[in-house]
Write a protein that holds these residues in place. Structure first.
Motif, PDB file in Angstrom:
ATOM      1  N   ARG A 111       0.826  -1.204   0.000  1.00 35.19           N
ATOM      2  CA  ARG A 111       0.000   0.000   0.000  1.00 35.19           C
ATOM      3  C   ARG A 111       0.861   1.256   0.000  1.00 35.19           C
ATOM      4  O   ARG A 111       0.569   2.217  -0.715  1.00 35.19           O
ATOM      5  N   ALA A 112       1.935   1.244   0.822  1.00 40.19           N
ATOM      6  CA  ALA A 112       2.786   2.430   0.926  1.00 40.19           C
ATOM      7  C   ALA A 112       3.320   2.831  -0.458  1.00 40.19           C
ATOM      8  O   ALA A 112       3.432   4.014  -0.775  1.00 40.19           O
ATOM      9  N   GLU A 113       3.602   1.809  -1.249  1.00 37.63           N
ATOM     10  CA  GLU A 113       4.128   2.064  -2.592  1.00 37.63           C
ATOM     11  C   GLU A 113       3.051   2.712  -3.486  1.00 37.63           C
ATOM     12  O   GLU A 113       3.333   3.637  -4.251  1.00 37.63           O
ATOM     13  N   GLU A 116       2.496   6.237  -2.434  1.00 32.19           N
ATOM     14  CA  GLU A 116       3.631   7.016  -2.906  1.00 32.19           C
ATOM     15  C   GLU A 116       3.448   7.401  -4.393  1.00 32.19           C
ATOM     16  O   GLU A 116       3.697   8.543  -4.785  1.00 32.19           O
ATOM     17  N   ARG A 311       2.198  12.438   9.256  1.00 29.01           N
ATOM     18  CA  ARG A 311       3.379  11.591   9.398  1.00 29.01           C
ATOM     19  C   ARG A 311       3.758  11.355  10.858  1.00 29.01           C
ATOM     20  O   ARG A 311       3.980  10.224  11.282  1.00 29.01           O
ATOM     21  N   ALA A 317       2.603   6.435  16.692  1.00 29.20           N
ATOM     22  CA  ALA A 317       1.823   5.237  17.002  1.00 29.20           C
ATOM     23  C   ALA A 317       2.708   3.996  16.939  1.00 29.20           C
ATOM     24  O   ALA A 317       2.620   3.095  17.786  1.00 29.20           O
ATOM     25  N   LEU A 318       3.582   3.973  15.960  1.00 26.82           N
ATOM     26  CA  LEU A 318       4.476   2.830  15.794  1.00 26.82           C
ATOM     27  C   LEU A 318       5.496   2.786  16.940  1.00 26.82           C
ATOM     28  O   LEU A 318       5.757   1.724  17.514  1.00 26.82           O
ATOM     29  N   ALA A 321       3.762   1.568  20.070  1.00 21.81           N
ATOM     30  CA  ALA A 321       3.534   0.121  20.021  1.00 21.81           C
ATOM     31  C   ALA A 321       4.823  -0.628  20.320  1.00 21.81           C
ATOM     32  O   ALA A 321       4.826  -1.625  21.053  1.00 21.81           O
TER      33      ALA A 321
ATOM     34  N   ALA B   2       8.963   5.301  -0.452  1.00 18.39           N
ATOM     35  CA  ALA B   2       7.693   5.096   0.254  1.00 18.39           C
ATOM     36  C   ALA B   2       7.950   4.952   1.751  1.00 18.39           C
ATOM     37  O   ALA B   2       8.946   4.358   2.156  1.00 18.39           O
ATOM     38  N   ASP B   3       7.049   5.509   2.557  1.00 17.03           N
ATOM     39  CA  ASP B   3       7.159   5.364   4.015  1.00 17.03           C
ATOM     40  C   ASP B   3       6.996   3.906   4.402  1.00 17.03           C
ATOM     41  O   ASP B   3       6.336   3.141   3.710  1.00 17.03           O
ATOM     42  N   LYS B   4       7.549   3.573   5.563  1.00 16.77           N
ATOM     43  CA  LYS B   4       7.332   2.229   6.085  1.00 16.77           C
ATOM     44  C   LYS B   4       5.898   2.175   6.614  1.00 16.77           C
ATOM     45  O   LYS B   4       5.481   3.043   7.375  1.00 16.77           O
ATOM     46  N   ASP B   5       5.151   1.173   6.173  1.00 15.29           N
ATOM     47  CA  ASP B   5       3.747   1.087   6.585  1.00 15.29           C
ATOM     48  C   ASP B   5       3.632   0.350   7.914  1.00 15.29           C
ATOM     49  O   ASP B   5       4.548  -0.357   8.326  1.00 15.29           O
ATOM     50  N   TRP B   6       2.500   0.523   8.579  1.00  9.56           N
ATOM     51  CA  TRP B   6       2.210  -0.267   9.779  1.00  9.56           C
ATOM     52  C   TRP B   6       2.059  -1.732   9.387  1.00  9.56           C
ATOM     53  O   TRP B   6       1.699  -2.037   8.241  1.00  9.56           O
ATOM     54  N   HIS B  28      -3.906  -2.171   8.015  1.00  3.94           N
ATOM     55  CA  HIS B  28      -2.615  -1.883   8.626  1.00  3.94           C
ATOM     56  C   HIS B  28      -2.851  -1.152   9.942  1.00  3.94           C
ATOM     57  O   HIS B  28      -3.667  -0.235   9.997  1.00  3.94           O
ATOM     58  N   PRO B  30      -0.692  -0.056  13.944  1.00  2.00           N
ATOM     59  CA  PRO B  30       0.569  -0.109  14.691  1.00  2.00           C
ATOM     60  C   PRO B  30       0.619  -1.287  15.664  1.00  2.00           C
ATOM     61  O   PRO B  30       1.684  -1.842  15.915  1.00  2.00           O
TER      62      PRO B  30
END
Ligand SMILES: [Fe+2]
Ligand SMILES: [Fe+2]
Lengths: 331, 95
Positions: A111-113, A116, A311, A317-318, A321, B2-6, B28, B30
């Motif tokens: 998804r991130a790709e 982007e 962002r 959040a990460l 966690a 691309a950002d790192k996804d959850w 996705h 956290p």
């Protein structure tokens, strides 16, 4: 619509060469012909995979960008009821985007790709969301016409040969009906209101009619990939067939409101059993697709800003966690 | 870049008591707790369920389509596992 075949390019695909490869492709096509569903880990031709990734991601992007023109009216909705409805609808569209990104990820892309690519301006989304929402009537018009066209397009996609996409469509179709009905109700309220409100509804229909017809994509004669997509049952009905169906069901709905469809050539053709309608301004369509629509730049800027401003939340959040995971492990 | 996804979670929902949890899709998130809150917003906006499981996708072992034959074909030639395999006279009742 959301899958209007905006960008046919999926890059070079290596053709099956050896007898074994050809045999495997024939077996795949036989499964499709037998109405079997293809699931994520099944073997599939590279062209099938890439066509799906392109179509599903464009569809997902359309749901996400599609929230922007409606979001424009949340703080100015005329009543609290309308505001609650609009918020619920926009939330549904966010959900549609997420179901579709999930379906796309089962094809081995992240998804991130995809996000982007959208933010970099490299991905396409439905041309309709590059038009502005200038009046409250536009919110109604989007529900009635844009979601109406979406339903027309998405109903046959529930039988798409790729399982995860078809399942996402089933969920989405269940939710779309409310979107269209609330839109029609807005337009109906205006159409039955003061002369000024009626004018507002008519002026809005005049602006949205042709862009709505463009949602089904270029004419069949110009859409190169339709035949292959139909063969793979990624697509079940052609652009022109869907467009005709949309015109046929929408004209009586407009008549019921006492609104005039802005097409002097529109008339019922008893021999065909369909409405004939004037030529769609395809020059405008190609301009909007190429990035020159009224709001293309604004929409992308808004998405980029939202992504950047969110962002720190995603990162925090990460981090939270991770911290908790370490603490739990230590305990 | 691309950002790192959850991480990815698979979501299971029980429509109501008396039924099993059913896979509805993925998202996705956290962590598990957020996955449940997000699944609430994403998959139960219209009373679709009363209980949610969020399972990290990496924790799921998956059978491969290549093993379909070795896993599932042995079941196909064992007719005797079905009641219709047996011939019982029709005057025998309640069987
Ligand atoms: Fe939608
Ligand atoms: Fe919608």
């Amino acid at each position: 619509m959301y899958t209007q075949g905006l960008d046919g390019k999926i890059g070079p695909v290596r053709e099956a060469e050896t007898a074994e490869e050809k045999e495997r492709e024939a077996r795949f096509q036989a499964r499709i012909d037998a109405e079997e569903r293809i699931e994520p880990n099944d073997w599939m031709p590279e062209g099938y995979r890439r066509t799906l990734i392109r179509q599903i991601s464009q569809h997902a992007h359309s749901e996400i960008v599609g929230m922007l023109p409606e979001g424009n009216w949340v703080t100015r909705a005329p009543t609290l009821r309308r505001k609650a409805i609009l918020l619920a609808k926009i939330q549904d569209e966010a959900g549609h985007g997420l179901y579709l990104y999930s379906a796309c990820e089962t094809l081995g892309v992240e998804r991130a790709e995809l996000v982007e690519q959208l933010l970099a301006g490299k991905a396409k989304y439905s041309s309709i969301f590059n038009y502005p929402t200038l009046t409250w009537a536009d919110v109604g018009m989007i529900g009635w016409l844009v979601d109406g066209a979406a339903i027309m397009n998405q109903v046959p996609l529930q039988r798409c040969s790729y399982g995860p996409y078809a399942r996402a469509m089933v969920r989405i179709c269940k939710e779309e009906s409310f979107h269209q009905r609330q839109g029609y109700e807005i337009v109906m309220t205006l159409a039955q209101g003061t002369p000024e409100q009626r004018r507002m509804a008519q002026e809005s229909l005049d602006r949205w009619w042709w862009p709505a017809l463009m949602m089904f994509g270029p004419p069949d004669s110009d859409s190169v990939h339709t035949a292959q997509s139909m063969k793979w049952k990624i697509k079940r009905v052609t652009n022109d067939e869907l467009r005709q169906k949309f015109v046929d069901v929408t004209v009586p709905q407009a008549e019921r409101l006492g609104l005039r469809i802005p097409d002097p050539q529109l008339r019922w053709n008893p021999e065909r059993g369909h409405y004939d309608f004037g030529p769609v301004p395809w020059d405008e369509f190609w301009r909007v697709i190429a990035g020159e629509g009224p709001c293309n730049r604004e929409r992308l800027e808004q998405r980029r800003r939202a992504h950047e401003e969110g962002r720190w939340v995603r990162e925090a959040a990460l981090a939270h966690a991770e911290k908790r995971r370490l603490r739990d492990r230590a305990a | 870049m691309a950002d790192k996804d959850w991480p990815l979670y698979e979501i299971f929902i029980r429509p109501r008591n008396g039924l099993a949890h059913r896979h509805v899709g993925s998202l996705h998130a956290p962590d598990g707790e957020m996955a449940i809150e997000m699944a609430r917003d994403l998959y139960t906006r219209r009373g679709e369920g009363n209980s949610i499981w969020a399972v990290p996708a990496v924790a799921i072992a998956v059978s491969s389509p290549d093993d379909k034959a070795s896993l599932f074909e042995p079941a196909e030639d064992k007719e005797y596992r079905y009641p219709t395999h047996y011939t019982i006279p029709s005057d025998v009742k309640n069987m």
